[in-house]
Design a protein around this motif. Structure first.
Motif, PDB file in Angstrom:
ATOM      1  N   HIS A 268       7.191   2.607   9.163  1.00 32.13           N
ATOM      2  CA  HIS A 268       6.417   2.807   7.937  1.00 32.13           C
ATOM      3  C   HIS A 268       5.905   1.436   7.492  1.00 32.13           C
ATOM      4  O   HIS A 268       6.695   0.622   7.001  1.00 32.13           O
ATOM      5  CB  HIS A 268       7.277   3.399   6.819  1.00 32.13           C
ATOM      6  N   VAL A 269       4.631   1.186   7.666  1.00 30.25           N
ATOM      7  CA  VAL A 269       4.050  -0.094   7.272  1.00 30.25           C
ATOM      8  C   VAL A 269       3.175   0.140   6.038  1.00 30.25           C
ATOM      9  O   VAL A 269       2.223   0.920   6.088  1.00 30.25           O
ATOM     10  CB  VAL A 269       3.212  -0.723   8.398  1.00 30.25           C
ATOM     11  N   ASP A 270       3.518  -0.527   4.950  1.00 29.11           N
ATOM     12  CA  ASP A 270       2.723  -0.460   3.723  1.00 29.11           C
ATOM     13  C   ASP A 270       1.676  -1.571   3.794  1.00 29.11           C
ATOM     14  O   ASP A 270       1.947  -2.721   3.448  1.00 29.11           O
ATOM     15  CB  ASP A 270       3.641  -0.634   2.513  1.00 29.11           C
ATOM     16  N   VAL A 271       0.497  -1.234   4.282  1.00 26.36           N
ATOM     17  CA  VAL A 271      -0.559  -2.232   4.509  1.00 26.36           C
ATOM     18  C   VAL A 271      -1.262  -2.502   3.178  1.00 26.36           C
ATOM     19  O   VAL A 271      -1.840  -1.598   2.577  1.00 26.36           O
ATOM     20  CB  VAL A 271      -1.573  -1.750   5.551  1.00 26.36           C
ATOM     21  N   GLN A 272      -1.221  -3.758   2.729  1.00 28.68           N
ATOM     22  CA  GLN A 272      -1.739  -4.115   1.412  1.00 28.68           C
ATOM     23  C   GLN A 272      -2.911  -5.086   1.537  1.00 28.68           C
ATOM     24  O   GLN A 272      -3.262  -5.535   2.621  1.00 28.68           O
ATOM     25  CB  GLN A 272      -0.617  -4.715   0.574  1.00 28.68           C
ATOM     26  N   GLY A 273      -3.541  -5.370   0.389  1.00 32.96           N
ATOM     27  CA  GLY A 273      -4.672  -6.283   0.365  1.00 32.96           C
ATOM     28  C   GLY A 273      -5.948  -5.680   0.909  1.00 32.96           C
ATOM     29  O   GLY A 273      -6.833  -6.394   1.398  1.00 32.96           O
ATOM     30  N   LEU A 274      -6.092  -4.343   0.804  1.00 32.61           N
ATOM     31  CA  LEU A 274      -7.270  -3.650   1.320  1.00 32.61           C
ATOM     32  C   LEU A 274      -8.329  -3.467   0.230  1.00 32.61           C
ATOM     33  O   LEU A 274      -8.063  -3.662  -0.950  1.00 32.61           O
ATOM     34  CB  LEU A 274      -6.862  -2.302   1.911  1.00 32.61           C
ATOM     35  N   ARG A 275      -9.507  -3.052   0.653  1.00 35.06           N
ATOM     36  CA  ARG A 275     -10.592  -2.816  -0.284  1.00 35.06           C
ATOM     37  C   ARG A 275     -10.581  -1.357  -0.740  1.00 35.06           C
ATOM     38  O   ARG A 275     -10.254  -0.455   0.036  1.00 35.06           O
ATOM     39  CB  ARG A 275     -11.931  -3.146   0.375  1.00 35.06           C
ATOM     40  N   PRO A 276     -10.924  -1.097  -1.992  1.00 33.59           N
ATOM     41  CA  PRO A 276     -10.877   0.285  -2.483  1.00 33.59           C
ATOM     42  C   PRO A 276     -11.969   1.163  -1.883  1.00 33.59           C
ATOM     43  O   PRO A 276     -13.071   0.688  -1.570  1.00 33.59           O
ATOM     44  CB  PRO A 276     -11.051   0.126  -3.998  1.00 33.59           C
ATOM     45  N   TRP A 277     -11.609   2.434  -1.721  1.00 27.22           N
ATOM     46  CA  TRP A 277     -12.547   3.510  -1.351  1.00 27.22           C
ATOM     47  C   TRP A 277     -13.300   3.158  -0.068  1.00 27.22           C
ATOM     48  O   TRP A 277     -14.513   3.240   0.015  1.00 27.22           O
ATOM     49  CB  TRP A 277     -13.500   3.788  -2.495  1.00 27.22           C
ATOM     50  N   ARG A 278     -12.491   2.778   0.931  1.00 30.58           N
ATOM     51  CA  ARG A 278     -13.071   2.336   2.196  1.00 30.58           C
ATOM     52  C   ARG A 278     -12.308   2.957   3.358  1.00 30.58           C
ATOM     53  O   ARG A 278     -11.089   3.076   3.331  1.00 30.58           O
ATOM     54  CB  ARG A 278     -13.027   0.815   2.310  1.00 30.58           C
ATOM     55  N   HIS A 279     -13.061   3.345   4.389  1.00 26.63           N
ATOM     56  CA  HIS A 279     -12.435   3.835   5.610  1.00 26.63           C
ATOM     57  C   HIS A 279     -11.877   2.678   6.432  1.00 26.63           C
ATOM     58  O   HIS A 279     -12.494   1.605   6.518  1.00 26.63           O
ATOM     59  CB  HIS A 279     -13.447   4.608   6.457  1.00 26.63           C
ATOM     60  N   TYR A 280     -10.721   2.931   7.049  1.00 20.15           N
ATOM     61  CA  TYR A 280     -10.121   1.993   7.989  1.00 20.15           C
ATOM     62  C   TYR A 280      -9.594   2.781   9.184  1.00 20.15           C
ATOM     63  O   TYR A 280      -9.359   4.007   9.100  1.00 20.15           O
ATOM     64  CB  TYR A 280      -8.957   1.231   7.344  1.00 20.15           C
ATOM     65  N   TRP A 281      -9.397   2.067  10.285  1.00 15.45           N
ATOM     66  CA  TRP A 281      -8.796   2.641  11.480  1.00 15.45           C
ATOM     67  C   TRP A 281      -7.565   1.807  11.844  1.00 15.45           C
ATOM     68  O   TRP A 281      -7.540   0.595  11.607  1.00 15.45           O
ATOM     69  CB  TRP A 281      -9.806   2.643  12.628  1.00 15.45           C
ATOM     70  N   TYR A 282      -6.548   2.431  12.395  1.00 13.25           N
ATOM     71  CA  TYR A 282      -5.287   1.742  12.664  1.00 13.25           C
ATOM     72  C   TYR A 282      -4.705   2.209  13.989  1.00 13.25           C
ATOM     73  O   TYR A 282      -5.023   3.304  14.495  1.00 13.25           O
ATOM     74  CB  TYR A 282      -4.282   1.974  11.525  1.00 13.25           C
ATOM     75  N   ARG A 283      -3.830   1.374  14.546  1.00  9.41           N
ATOM     76  CA  ARG A 283      -3.136   1.707  15.789  1.00  9.41           C
ATOM     77  C   ARG A 283      -1.898   0.820  15.918  1.00  9.41           C
ATOM     78  O   ARG A 283      -1.738  -0.176  15.209  1.00  9.41           O
ATOM     79  CB  ARG A 283      -4.049   1.524  16.994  1.00  9.41           C
ATOM     80  N   PHE A 284      -1.026   1.204  16.858  1.00 10.76           N
ATOM     81  CA  PHE A 284       0.230   0.499  17.116  1.00 10.76           C
ATOM     82  C   PHE A 284       0.309   0.132  18.609  1.00 10.76           C
ATOM     83  O   PHE A 284      -0.350   0.753  19.447  1.00 10.76           O
ATOM     84  CB  PHE A 284       1.432   1.363  16.750  1.00 10.76           C
TER      85      PHE A 284
END
Length: 546
Positions: A116-132
């Motif tokens: 469980h990674v709480d990814v912070q410092g992002l921009r509001p109301w924006r799409h992101y993509w993630y992977r491990f």
């Protein structure tokens, strides 16, 4: 009322310190994520068999999740009992050309190698993509979206909600459709798994031990989640949008209430509840704030979408009084009206009403497990209502709806599940009086698969429409609800599947329902709302499916 055994709770040993490490993300040096591989003796089995997920979006943060399980139905998911380093990336594009956050964390055996990674410092109301990545193995890519800034004006948002996904009773065709529609957020309102054992099902392997065994121990609950999360359509829905989740009863055991369940004495039941909550947290994209402390788990919380919508996510299991009159569907006698009995607990009720008082949102949404509207399930003059829904806790309901009315809460909308049927209703201040003020609107969604194929309207649905004039729409097929919300209107599309007992059923919009800003109550704009509504006929009724 539930028996209190606080000393039993105090004796639980927590593992908060070890689990906290799961959400702490250190920085990585710049690297080519896809090409960087480990050397020598690497386990080349795919560890990402349960997919990826994200959840609980904030304007500047989102949780991303996976669990390492190369053999998901084997003990410990086929993992050795040692920590494993997991690398993660979050990017502004699907090809990961613009990586904006990345780091490492550990998947630890005491949390079933979940991350469980709480990814912070992002921009509001924006799409992101993630992977491990683990070693040279890269996970599937997930798509997520942060919430808008709290003071942001949002012209439109899309959301979906679902509940009740008995794996053995049907294919997850509805989830494939949900994934294709790419909502901004998905709410799951309970019964992610079913705890009881079965003797048969419609899917292949439904007679396997991991399906037929009742879940009681931590390993059994973990195994049940793994068996559900292997489904590719469920994985696609998780990977398409952030999810906001809460529990109902079957995540633990059917119709449990606080510390009470007829299957075991309270102290023994709390051990089972602790096992269930632990496995739930391990398999959901939840923050450390939701990490269970033994049999206790903080689940009620708010999710805000700028000035457009505020979602109050409820927990109607941990704090409720025991069901009145032995549960089932009964006449609502004096116990139902007892003001000391509660569905939410006093603290959660105050939290809800205080939050509504402070809300600046255009739409105030109650995301909860059940039908808030009254459900008379018997034909004729006799009133018969389910004791496990808000009907069995009428004093609680009166305080919530009365509180919303007194506070002049703008655009109250309740979304719920559990019934295995679609029911859309006007929320009345007094359900016994059709001329009573309409306080808000309610959309109860049907099940994803629980209850097999169903039909457009079954006998129980016909009874509900005849006996409850506040119900504006009913259906008994499987599916979910897809919603489009603007400052001027809320539109709910009831998406139904013609058959879930075979793969690749057909999904269509059975009804399109509208609520307008400042006008509480539901209007049907497409679809046949109540094709069999007629004057009540007297005789034996058919109860609603719960």
């Amino acid at each position: 009322m539930s028996v209190r055994v606080g000393s039993t709770r105090r004796n639980f040993v927590t593992v908060t310190g070890a689990a906290a490490a799961l959400a702490l993300a250190g920085n990585l040096p710049d690297l080519d994520f896809a090409k960087a591989g480990a050397t020598g003796g690497v386990d080349r089995r795919d560890p990402f068999t349960l997919g990826v997920a994200s959840g609980d979006p904030l304007p500047d943060a989102v949780v991303i999740w996976t669990r390492l399980a190369p053999e998901p139905l084997a003990p410990f998911g086929g993992m050795d009992r040692r920590p494993v380093e997991v690398q993660w990336q979050l990017a502004e594009d699907e090809q990961f050309h613009r990586v904006v956050r990345h780091g490492t964390t550990q998947a630890r055996p005491e949390s079933s190698h979940s991350v469980h990674v709480d990814v912070q410092g992002l921009r509001p109301w924006r799409h992101y993509w993630y992977r491990f990545r683990v070693g040279n193995q890269v996970s599937p890519v997930g798509r997520t979206r942060t919430a808008p800034a709290y003071d942001q004006s949002v012209p439109v948002m899309s959301m979906a909600f679902a509940s009740c996904q008995a794996w053995w009773e049907g294919w997850y065709t509805a989830y494939a459709d949900m994934a294709r529609r790419e909502h901004d957020v998905v709410f799951f309102l309970g019964d992610y798994i079913y705890e009881f054992g079965i003797d048969r099902g419609v899917r292949p392997h439904s007679n396997e031990d991991y399906v037929t065994r009742q879940t009681v121990t931590l390993d059994e609950y973990r195994n049940r989640y793994a068996s559900y999360k292997m489904d590719p359509d469920l994985q696609a829905a998780h990977a398409s949008a952030p999810w906001v989740v809460t529990v109902d009863d079957h995540e633990v055991v059917d119709n449990w209430a606080d510390e009470a369940h007829p299957s075991a004495p309270p102290a023994q039941f709390l051990v089972r509840r602790a096992n269930a909550f632990r496995a739930y947290w391990e398999h959901m994209p939840l923050r450390l704030a939701q990490l269970p402390n033994g049999p206790d788990m903080q689940l009620y919380r708010r999710i805000r979408y700028g000035r457009l919508a505020e979602f109050s996510v409820l927990d109607t299991r941990q704090y409720r009084s025991d069901q009145a009159y032995g549960d089932g569907s009964k006449f609502p006698g004096p116990d139902v009206l007892d003001p000391t009995r509660t569905l939410t607990g006093d603290e959660q009720e105050r939290w809800l009403l205080d939050g509504w008082t402070a809300s600046q949102a255009r739409w105030n949404v109650l995301a909860q497990q059940n039908a808030l509207a009254r459900l008379d399930v018997k034909d004729g003059p006799e009133l018969l209502v389910p004791m496990d829904t808000w009907d069995g806790y009428a004093a609680s309901r009166d305080r919530v709806l009365g509180g919303a009315h007194q506070r002049k809460i703008r655009n109250l909308v309740s979304i719920g599940g559990d019934l295995h049927r679609s029911v859309a209703s006007d929320l009345k201040l007094d359900f016994a009086n059709p001329d009573s003020p309409t306080v808000g609107s309610e959309f109860v969604g049907t099940s994803i698969s629980s209850g097999l194929d169903g039909m457009d309207l079954d006998p129980g649905g016909l009874t509900l429409l005849r006996e409850n004039p506040h119900i504006k729409y009913g259906n008994f097929q499987r599916g979910y609800v897809s919603c489009t919300i603007t400052p001027r209107q809320w539109i709910s599309d009831y998406r139904v599947v013609d058959r879930v007992t075979v793969p690749n059923g057909t999904v269509s919009t059975r009804a399109k329902l509208l609520v307008e800003d400042g006008r509480p109550g539901i209007r049907v704009v497409a679809g046949d709302p109540a094709p069999h509504r007629a004057p009540a006929r007297y005789g034996a009724g058919s109860p609603a499916t719960t």
